[in-house]
Design a protein around this motif. Sequence first.
Motif, PDB file in Angstrom:
ATOM      1  N   GLY A   1       5.608  -3.294  -7.707  1.00 54.81           N
ATOM      2  CA  GLY A   1       5.172  -2.794  -6.413  1.00 54.81           C
ATOM      3  C   GLY A   1       4.976  -1.292  -6.398  1.00 54.81           C
ATOM      4  N   PHE A   2       5.843  -0.559  -7.110  1.00 53.14           N
ATOM      5  CA  PHE A   2       5.690   0.889  -7.200  1.00 53.14           C
ATOM      6  C   PHE A   2       4.384   1.240  -7.914  1.00 53.14           C
ATOM      7  CE2 PHE A   2       6.174   4.735  -9.806  1.00 53.14           C
ATOM      8  CZ  PHE A   2       6.434   5.680  -8.833  1.00 53.14           C
ATOM      9  N   LEU A   3       4.076   0.520  -8.989  1.00 51.68           N
ATOM     10  CA  LEU A   3       2.834   0.771  -9.725  1.00 51.68           C
ATOM     11  C   LEU A   3       1.613   0.493  -8.853  1.00 51.68           C
ATOM     12  CD1 LEU A   3       3.821  -0.873 -13.136  1.00 51.68           C
ATOM     13  CD2 LEU A   3       3.905   1.553 -12.540  1.00 51.68           C
ATOM     14  N   MET A   4       1.680  -0.573  -8.060  1.00 53.71           N
ATOM     15  CA  MET A   4       0.558  -0.894  -7.179  1.00 53.71           C
ATOM     16  C   MET A   4       0.376   0.176  -6.110  1.00 53.71           C
ATOM     17  SD  MET A   4       0.528  -5.040  -6.686  1.00 53.71           S
ATOM     18  CE  MET A   4       2.288  -5.326  -6.503  1.00 53.71           C
ATOM     19  N   ARG A   5       1.481   0.668  -5.574  1.00 54.39           N
ATOM     20  CA  ARG A   5       1.360   1.732  -4.563  1.00 54.39           C
ATOM     21  C   ARG A   5       0.699   2.966  -5.152  1.00 54.39           C
ATOM     22  NH1 ARG A   5       4.804   6.014  -2.942  1.00 54.39           N
ATOM     23  NH2 ARG A   5       6.647   5.145  -3.948  1.00 54.39           N
ATOM     24  N   GLN A   6       1.119   3.378  -6.341  1.00 60.63           N
ATOM     25  CA  GLN A   6       0.523   4.554  -6.969  1.00 60.63           C
ATOM     26  C   GLN A   6      -0.957   4.340  -7.267  1.00 60.63           C
ATOM     27  OE1 GLN A   6       2.096   7.379  -7.159  1.00 60.63           O
ATOM     28  NE2 GLN A   6       4.025   6.518  -6.434  1.00 60.63           N
ATOM     29  N   ALA A   7      -1.307   3.117  -7.690  1.00 59.45           N
ATOM     30  CA  ALA A   7      -2.714   2.819  -7.979  1.00 59.45           C
ATOM     31  C   ALA A   7      -3.564   2.880  -6.714  1.00 59.45           C
ATOM     32  CB  ALA A   7      -2.828   1.440  -8.630  1.00 59.45           C
ATOM     33  N   VAL A   8      -3.038   2.350  -5.615  1.00 66.08           N
ATOM     34  CA  VAL A   8      -3.779   2.388  -4.349  1.00 66.08           C
ATOM     35  C   VAL A   8      -3.982   3.823  -3.895  1.00 66.08           C
ATOM     36  CG1 VAL A   8      -3.601   1.866  -1.878  1.00 66.08           C
ATOM     37  CG2 VAL A   8      -3.127   0.095  -3.560  1.00 66.08           C
ATOM     38  N   GLU A   9      -2.963   4.650  -4.023  1.00 63.69           N
ATOM     39  CA  GLU A   9      -3.063   6.002  -3.502  1.00 63.69           C
ATOM     40  C   GLU A   9      -4.010   6.875  -4.316  1.00 63.69           C
ATOM     41  OE1 GLU A   9       0.980   7.292  -3.050  1.00 63.69           O
ATOM     42  OE2 GLU A   9       1.305   6.022  -1.284  1.00 63.69           O
ATOM     43  N   ILE A  10      -3.988   6.756  -5.652  1.00 60.29           N
ATOM     44  CA  ILE A  10      -4.920   7.578  -6.426  1.00 60.29           C
ATOM     45  C   ILE A  10      -6.336   7.033  -6.320  1.00 60.29           C
ATOM     46  CG2 ILE A  10      -4.596   6.374  -8.627  1.00 60.29           C
ATOM     47  CD1 ILE A  10      -4.880   9.091  -9.993  1.00 60.29           C
ATOM     48  N   SER A  11      -6.496   5.722  -6.175  1.00 60.73           N
ATOM     49  CA  SER A  11      -7.845   5.171  -6.012  1.00 60.73           C
ATOM     50  C   SER A  11      -8.430   5.582  -4.664  1.00 60.73           C
ATOM     51  CB  SER A  11      -7.811   3.645  -6.145  1.00 60.73           C
ATOM     52  OG  SER A  11      -7.124   3.052  -5.060  1.00 60.73           O
ATOM     53  N   PHE A  12      -7.580   5.641  -3.639  1.00 58.08           N
ATOM     54  CA  PHE A  12      -8.063   6.081  -2.332  1.00 58.08           C
ATOM     55  C   PHE A  12      -8.505   7.536  -2.385  1.00 58.08           C
ATOM     56  CE2 PHE A  12      -7.134   8.126   1.780  1.00 58.08           C
ATOM     57  CZ  PHE A  12      -8.033   7.439   2.572  1.00 58.08           C
TER      58      PHE A  12
END
Length: 462
Positions: free
Chosen positions: A323-334
């Motif tokens: 879940g932490f990895l997914m959050r970081q991926a969403v934030e940098i992709s945004f």
Amino acid sequence: MQRMARLIIPRGFPRVQTRWVLPYSGVRYYEMGEYLKTQSDHYSGTMTDGKNKIRERTGVERGYHVVPKSRKHLLEYHPKKEQLPPRSMQDSYTRATLPLGVDELARERYINHLGRARMGRLLEELDMFAVWLCHRHINILDLPKDVWLPYTFVTLLVDRVDFSNIEDIKVDKDIELSGFISWTGNTSMEATIYTRQLLNDKYLDVTKAVFLMVARNATNTSSAPVNALQPADEMEQKCWEEANERQLRRRSTESQGVLVWPPQEHEQAIMYSLLQRTTPRDSFDLNKRTLPPKCHWMEDSQRSTMMNPFPENRNAHNTIFGGFLMRQAVEISFITASIYVSGRPILKCISDISFMQPVKVTAFLQMTAYVVYTAQNFIQVMTVAKNWDAESGEHTTTNVFYLTYQASKIVDEVLPRSYREMLWYIHGRRKFLAALNLQPDYPQPIKAEPERSRKQENKQHS
């Protein structure tokens, strides 16, 4: 009835009529969650309550230990497949709450600078909720009550997460998560999760997510069997059949990566068109390329960051939560998509998140987001996570995320320069079509008339 969708076909693409079919998804969306709620209105409390229950069931102690506490003594309670009774979807179904309406500290963690909810934070909760659903599905009849559950659950992949109405979410109102185990294999489970919010006495659908989880033994050294899923009624049977179709489709597309599965004929035509558009016709320079108006090179449309995950984001085995990895991926992709469109695009879909290697708590994490495809007002982003070992300098790719954003205007086109970028472009296009459930229907080319038959016909007319 099938809905039709049309997209702009790139310039230079062969002039054939192309249909884009958007199929109906049946009970895959919110109907099944509503049905199971009438059959089993189980409530797990808040998400914090759920996390505490997981800790109690597994015996994980609080506090960070460089060497995690051994769980080898639990291996003797490892069950065999035939010892596990079948379970239904009703058995694992439950609801949980993110208490944003009453918990000001939680609200602070979920709000962004625009006053909207952070989707990355929500994904973290979805990942943990999927683990909790696995706990509810597993049932070992002869496990002593004073023995911890001899299992570890790991996120193998995220099939997709569809987002809707995220502009309307209120960060001062509770968010409800509900879900169930919708498919099982020998050692794997598919978790289907819904997220919604009650506004003005009406539920607002927010997300629909499908996670594929893997059961491991207590020491995370080998796979572990799971209870077989036995549908309890006709609705569960229909849901299971759709989940089984997804599993078969996942297996058939595992080897369809662009570096494994070469571009098809129509994709080769797209690649040639891109080359024609970016190569001066009066130049014979090997590497000279020109950028058309309202376009950006792919190599200039990426953002990267390095971070130290820290132990607070670990699991019991000192690897970082998915879940932490997914959050970081969403934030940098945004961030990447926002800079690309000079605005604030809306996240529409996350698909095919693969977890290839665990991220160690002692390693550094690199996240790089690439804009790999654009169409009208959509942006397809591919985010790659790498695990860096500070001592050896070695790095390995641990995750790949595919995120689809929608802007409020027509966006500039992203174009590849190198052949590898062209493959990424084609790969991004495939992911984009899959994310929006668009199925290009290319008509078969008209076969050329054989030369011999034409000559015979000419002789007859003469």
